[in-house]
Design a protein around this motif. Structure first.
Motif, PDB file in Angstrom:
ATOM      1  N   THR A 148       9.168 -46.993 -45.957  1.00 42.51           N
ATOM      2  CA  THR A 148      10.426 -47.328 -46.624  1.00 42.51           C
ATOM      3  C   THR A 148      10.585 -46.342 -47.779  1.00 42.51           C
ATOM      4  O   THR A 148       9.753 -45.449 -47.961  1.00 42.51           O
ATOM      5  CB  THR A 148      10.366 -48.755 -47.202  1.00 42.51           C
ATOM      6  OG1 THR A 148       9.391 -48.768 -48.253  1.00 42.51           O
ATOM      7  CG2 THR A 148      10.009 -49.787 -46.132  1.00 42.51           C
ATOM      8  N   TYR A 149      11.597 -46.556 -48.616  1.00 43.23           N
ATOM      9  CA  TYR A 149      11.788 -45.662 -49.776  1.00 43.23           C
ATOM     10  C   TYR A 149      10.506 -45.577 -50.617  1.00 43.23           C
ATOM     11  O   TYR A 149      10.273 -44.572 -51.298  1.00 43.23           O
ATOM     12  CB  TYR A 149      12.959 -46.185 -50.646  1.00 43.23           C
ATOM     13  CG  TYR A 149      12.534 -47.328 -51.517  1.00 43.23           C
ATOM     14  CD1 TYR A 149      12.056 -47.112 -52.802  1.00 43.23           C
ATOM     15  CD2 TYR A 149      12.522 -48.652 -51.037  1.00 43.23           C
ATOM     16  CE1 TYR A 149      11.593 -48.152 -53.593  1.00 43.23           C
ATOM     17  CE2 TYR A 149      12.057 -49.686 -51.807  1.00 43.23           C
ATOM     18  CZ  TYR A 149      11.600 -49.438 -53.083  1.00 43.23           C
ATOM     19  OH  TYR A 149      11.126 -50.456 -53.853  1.00 43.23           O
ATOM     20  N   ALA A 150       9.676 -46.643 -50.588  1.00 46.79           N
ATOM     21  CA  ALA A 150       8.487 -46.690 -51.461  1.00 46.79           C
ATOM     22  C   ALA A 150       7.259 -46.053 -50.827  1.00 46.79           C
ATOM     23  O   ALA A 150       6.247 -45.873 -51.495  1.00 46.79           O
ATOM     24  CB  ALA A 150       8.163 -48.140 -51.831  1.00 46.79           C
ATOM     25  N   GLY A 151       7.335 -45.738 -49.550  1.00 44.51           N
ATOM     26  CA  GLY A 151       6.173 -45.183 -48.859  1.00 44.51           C
ATOM     27  C   GLY A 151       6.300 -43.672 -48.736  1.00 44.51           C
ATOM     28  O   GLY A 151       7.394 -43.149 -48.536  1.00 44.51           O
ATOM     29  N   ASN A 152       5.183 -42.998 -48.835  1.00 42.51           N
ATOM     30  CA  ASN A 152       5.235 -41.539 -48.831  1.00 42.51           C
ATOM     31  C   ASN A 152       3.966 -41.007 -48.164  1.00 42.51           C
ATOM     32  O   ASN A 152       2.875 -41.088 -48.739  1.00 42.51           O
ATOM     33  CB  ASN A 152       5.331 -41.064 -50.284  1.00 42.51           C
ATOM     34  CG  ASN A 152       5.518 -39.573 -50.389  1.00 42.51           C
ATOM     35  OD1 ASN A 152       5.535 -38.865 -49.380  1.00 42.51           O
ATOM     36  ND2 ASN A 152       5.647 -39.101 -51.596  1.00 42.51           N
ATOM     37  N   ALA A 153       4.127 -40.452 -46.963  1.00 42.12           N
ATOM     38  CA  ALA A 153       2.960 -39.961 -46.219  1.00 42.12           C
ATOM     39  C   ALA A 153       2.250 -38.856 -47.007  1.00 42.12           C
ATOM     40  O   ALA A 153       1.041 -38.659 -46.838  1.00 42.12           O
ATOM     41  CB  ALA A 153       3.389 -39.477 -44.842  1.00 42.12           C
ATOM     42  N   ALA A 154       2.982 -38.150 -47.879  1.00 38.15           N
ATOM     43  CA  ALA A 154       2.379 -37.053 -48.650  1.00 38.15           C
ATOM     44  C   ALA A 154       1.274 -37.560 -49.587  1.00 38.15           C
ATOM     45  O   ALA A 154       0.399 -36.791 -49.988  1.00 38.15           O
ATOM     46  CB  ALA A 154       3.444 -36.331 -49.459  1.00 38.15           C
ATOM     47  N   ASN A 155       1.302 -38.857 -49.930  1.00 36.09           N
ATOM     48  CA  ASN A 155       0.228 -39.395 -50.784  1.00 36.09           C
ATOM     49  C   ASN A 155      -1.133 -39.209 -50.116  1.00 36.09           C
ATOM     50  O   ASN A 155      -2.156 -39.174 -50.781  1.00 36.09           O
ATOM     51  CB  ASN A 155       0.423 -40.901 -51.032  1.00 36.09           C
ATOM     52  CG  ASN A 155       1.685 -41.208 -51.799  1.00 36.09           C
ATOM     53  OD1 ASN A 155       2.446 -40.302 -52.110  1.00 36.09           O
ATOM     54  ND2 ASN A 155       1.924 -42.481 -52.078  1.00 36.09           N
ATOM     55  N   LEU A 156      -1.124 -39.128 -48.769  1.00 38.43           N
ATOM     56  CA  LEU A 156      -2.372 -39.085 -48.014  1.00 38.43           C
ATOM     57  C   LEU A 156      -2.594 -37.725 -47.369  1.00 38.43           C
ATOM     58  O   LEU A 156      -3.397 -37.603 -46.442  1.00 38.43           O
ATOM     59  CB  LEU A 156      -2.344 -40.211 -46.967  1.00 38.43           C
ATOM     60  CG  LEU A 156      -2.274 -41.592 -47.630  1.00 38.43           C
ATOM     61  CD1 LEU A 156      -1.760 -42.641 -46.676  1.00 38.43           C
ATOM     62  CD2 LEU A 156      -3.633 -41.998 -48.181  1.00 38.43           C
ATOM     63  N   GLU A 157      -1.893 -36.731 -47.893  1.00 34.13           N
ATOM     64  CA  GLU A 157      -1.993 -35.377 -47.361  1.00 34.13           C
ATOM     65  C   GLU A 157      -3.450 -34.892 -47.307  1.00 34.13           C
ATOM     66  O   GLU A 157      -3.866 -34.256 -46.339  1.00 34.13           O
ATOM     67  CB  GLU A 157      -1.219 -34.451 -48.288  1.00 34.13           C
ATOM     68  CG  GLU A 157      -0.527 -33.296 -47.590  1.00 34.13           C
ATOM     69  CD  GLU A 157       0.403 -32.627 -48.587  1.00 34.13           C
ATOM     70  OE1 GLU A 157       1.606 -32.605 -48.309  1.00 34.13           O
ATOM     71  OE2 GLU A 157      -0.084 -32.162 -49.642  1.00 34.13           O
ATOM     72  N   SER A 158      -4.215 -35.253 -48.341  1.00 39.94           N
ATOM     73  CA  SER A 158      -5.591 -34.722 -48.428  1.00 39.94           C
ATOM     74  C   SER A 158      -6.493 -35.239 -47.314  1.00 39.94           C
ATOM     75  O   SER A 158      -7.551 -34.668 -47.060  1.00 39.94           O
ATOM     76  CB  SER A 158      -6.205 -35.046 -49.793  1.00 39.94           C
ATOM     77  OG  SER A 158      -6.263 -36.439 -49.973  1.00 39.94           O
ATOM     78  N   ILE A 159      -6.093 -36.328 -46.629  1.00 33.89           N
ATOM     79  CA  ILE A 159      -6.947 -36.840 -45.536  1.00 33.89           C
ATOM     80  C   ILE A 159      -6.233 -36.799 -44.191  1.00 33.89           C
ATOM     81  O   ILE A 159      -6.749 -37.297 -43.193  1.00 33.89           O
ATOM     82  CB  ILE A 159      -7.411 -38.292 -45.817  1.00 33.89           C
ATOM     83  CG1 ILE A 159      -6.210 -39.212 -46.095  1.00 33.89           C
ATOM     84  CG2 ILE A 159      -8.422 -38.328 -46.956  1.00 33.89           C
ATOM     85  CD1 ILE A 159      -6.535 -40.669 -45.875  1.00 33.89           C
TER      86      ILE A 159
END
Ligand code: NAD
Ligand code: DAU
Length: 371
Positions: free
Chosen positions: A49-60
């Protein structure tokens, strides 16, 4: 430590955990710290949703232990398929609509995701769990992540919320979380599903979406925009550094008793106005502006949030006594780290502040111009 496979036979469990809402603020911090601390596989179910961001987990993202599934916790078929395919030993349930102000403007999504979504997840977990062999049923855990807002509001001087404080939710958000807590409780009591619930206070730290107080104030201060403090600024929150919260969840998963609830707090009660002035001073120190006025001058008192809870405070003595957890971070130090993180991660900030975000900010603050 956990072993790879929990039981032998047809209905075995893997060491994998299924996380919902792992692309949000707390969920992504949890997934990142889990993979470091435990080394086991994670399946992350998130609707983005607007609050979720796959980039937060880019490092894994390219780690073979990590699987991302974009989808809705209201989708029973998808959840059933994920459980059948990955055979997790635990579900850690973060996914929710989480912003109180949005629940006042548009409550329906909160009832759908927080109540119906949790119900759907519990039902699918129950079917999956019922088919496990005895060892699998004993090892499985459903950890429901909830909030202190279900307890309502405190006056200054009232004792902090404990696990036996009666529920008295005041916002549509809090009411929807209270509904989900009651469902989680009932699934333990009626069906024996090994459910644990945590109720925690306000989190802060990296990756928090900038609609919430701390990141909003950091970014507005940085950009020289007004700092909109609701009401008289004397509402009190008990601030918990997100990594401390993640450590508490790991503890509850490892050693908590099914059917129990655990309150998790930061032991850091602060009035909003004190939080905001501290942020101003930190941004002044870290990003000085020659000749400009101190950022405290940007503070603007605006119209209050309807039904605004006055004070939250958590008594975390149960989790300390029974599981040996206590918060490690001191608020002013955690806040300094958080301010630095937002200043150092302009790219992340720009990527989350989409047109949808700007529409929300315009809508929420347009009506609050005067105090
Ligand atoms: P968040 O809003 O940052 O993230 C929520 C995540 O859930 C997002 O990634 C979003 O995409 C996902 N999501 C929303 N609806 C979904 C759906 N229908 N299906 C699948 N995914 C969906 O929230 P947060 O601040 O990280 O909070 C996480 C949990 O912790 C929530 O349950 C919240 O109630 C609880 N909590 C938060 C705080 C806090 O201070 N942030 C404090 C106490 C409890
Ligand atoms: O207590 C736990 C809860 O903390 C979580 O369950 C929620 O998901 C989370 O959003 C948070 O709720 P709050 O309403 O306490 O957080 P928020 O950051 O929205 O606001 C914190 C305080 O700051 C609150 O008293 C309202 C005030 N505030 C907030 C905003 C966004 C302002 O004064 N100005 C603002 O612009």
């Amino acid at each position: 430590m956990f072993c790879d496979v929990y039981s032998v036979g047809m209905n075995t469990l893997n060491d994998t955990i299924l996380v919902t809402g792992g692309a949000g603020f707390i969920g992504s911090n949890f997934v990142l710290t889990w993979m470091k601390a435990e080394g086991a596989a994670v399946v992350n179910l998130d609707l983005l949703t607007y609050a979720g961001n796959a980039a937060n987990l880019e490092s894994i993202a390219s780690d073979s232990r990590y699987t991302f599934a974009r989808g809705d916790i209201c989708d029973a078929g998808l959840i059933g398929a994920l459980l059948g395919r990955h055979r997790p030993r635990a579900i850690v349930h973060f996914a929710a609509e989480s912003h109180v102000d949005r629940s006042i403007v548009s409550p329906e999504a909160f009832v759908r995701t927080n109540v119906m979504g949790t119900f759907t997840l519990l039902e699918q977990a129950r079917s999956y769990w019922a088919e496990l062999d005895e060892a699998g049923r004993a090892a499985f855990r459903f950890l429901h992540v909830s909030t202190d807002e279900v307890y309502g509001t405190l006056a200054l001087g009232d004792p902090a919320f404990s696990e036996t404080t009666p529920y008295a939710p005041n916002s549509p958000y809090a009411a929807s979380k209270a509904g989900s807590d009651h469902l989680a409780r009932a699934y333990f009591h009626t069906f024996g599903l090994p459910v644990l619930t945590t109720n925690c206070s306000n989190n802060y730290g990296p990756f928090q979406f900038p609609e919430k107080l701390i990141p909003l104030m950091i970014l507005n201060a940085l950009e020289g925009k007004p700092l909109p403090v609701y009401g008289d600024g004397m509402n009190v929150r008990d601030w918990l550094f997100v990594e401390d919260h993640c450590a508490a969840i790991r503890k509850v998963l490892e050693a908590g008793s099914p059917g129990e609830t655990y309150n998790v707090g930061g032991n850091s009660e602060r009035a909003n106005i004190d939080v905001v002035t501290t942020i101003c001073d930190l941004v002044d120190q870290l990003r000085p502006r020659a000749g400009a006025e101190p950022r405290r001058k940007l503070i603007t008192y605006v119209k209050d949030r309807p039904g605004h809870d006055r004070r939250y405070a958590i008594d975390a003595s149960k989790i300390t006594r029974e599981l040996g957890w206590k918060p490690a971070e001191q608020f002013e130090n955690g806040l300094r780290k958080t301010v630095r993180w937002y200043l150092d991660n302009a790219e992340w900030v720009n990527s989350v502040r989409s047109g949808v975000y700007r529409d929300w900010i315009a809508k929420n603050y347009a009506e609050r111009v005067s105090a």
